[in-house]
Design an enzyme around this catalytic site. Structure first.
Site, short mmCIF file in Angstrom:
data_model
loop_
_atom_site.label_atom_id
_atom_site.label_comp_id
_atom_site.label_asym_id
_atom_site.label_seq_id
_atom_site.Cartn_x
_atom_site.Cartn_y
_atom_site.Cartn_z
N GLU A 213 -68.48 -33.74 -23.89
CA GLU A 213 -66.81 -34.59 -24.27
C GLU A 213 -66.67 -34.00 -25.54
O GLU A 213 -65.50 -33.04 -25.78
CB GLU A 213 -67.17 -35.65 -24.75
CG GLU A 213 -67.16 -36.19 -23.13
CD GLU A 213 -68.38 -36.25 -22.20
OE1 GLU A 213 -69.12 -36.88 -21.55
OE2 GLU A 213 -69.55 -36.08 -22.38
N CYS B 14 -69.98 -41.49 -22.80
CA CYS B 14 -70.99 -42.82 -23.85
C CYS B 14 -70.35 -43.11 -24.71
O CYS B 14 -68.75 -42.57 -25.03
CB CYS B 14 -72.07 -41.73 -24.31
SG CYS B 14 -71.74 -40.89 -25.51
#
Length: 155
Positions: free
Chosen positions: A54, A82
């Site tokens: 990401e 996360c």
């Protein structure tokens, strides 16, 4: 939600593992169903613990668009972000996130970030990696300089 974009993120994650570049994660940033940038997990191949899919996709999209925020864009990611990537999503001001696997599913194959969520809730001095505030009076100087800097770019 464009299922083809989600499938692309999943396929990139599979390719990333097969190529030996990093973990089984990939993401892409899209605007109006057009891919702006892609990213895969490059932690082990780059030696950079922040090179999550990401974050890599967000960095690539910002570089391509020439700006530090991604308003109007959507993130498609092969797995639920996360805590670090979650923060990056908000700092980038993405409109929406679609994800495939959950963080609980990732934990089942060794990518368990539950300890980080637990650490966030602890007092700084009680964390596994102790954190302590120092130079309280001096630490305000950068913020004071920022507020006085006339050419600052707010974010």
């Amino acid at each position: 939600m464009n299922p083809d974009l989600m499938r692309r993120a999943i396929a990139l994650a599979v390719e990333n593992v097969k190529a030996g570049r990093g973990g089984p994660f990939a993401a892409l940033v899209a605007r109006n169903d057009e891919i702006i940038a892609e990213g895969t997990n490059l932690v082990t191949s780059s030696g950079d613990p922040t090179a999550h899919a990401e974050v890599t996709a967000i960095r690539n999209a910002c570089q391509k668009l020439g700006r530090f925020e991604l308003t109007g864009c959507t993130l498609y990611t092969s797995c639920e972000p996360c805590p670090m990537c979650f923060g990056a999503v908000y700092w980038a001001r993405l409109d929406r996130v679609y994800y495939g696997a959950t963080h609980a599913e990732a934990a089942r194959v060794g990518f368990d970030d539950s300890h980080i969520y637990e650490e966030i809730d602890r007092a700084p001095e009680e964390r596994t990696i102790p954190m302590q505030r120092v130079l309280k009076d001096e630490s305000w100087a950068p913020f004071e300089t920022w507020t006085e800097y006339e050419d600052r770019i707010e974010y």
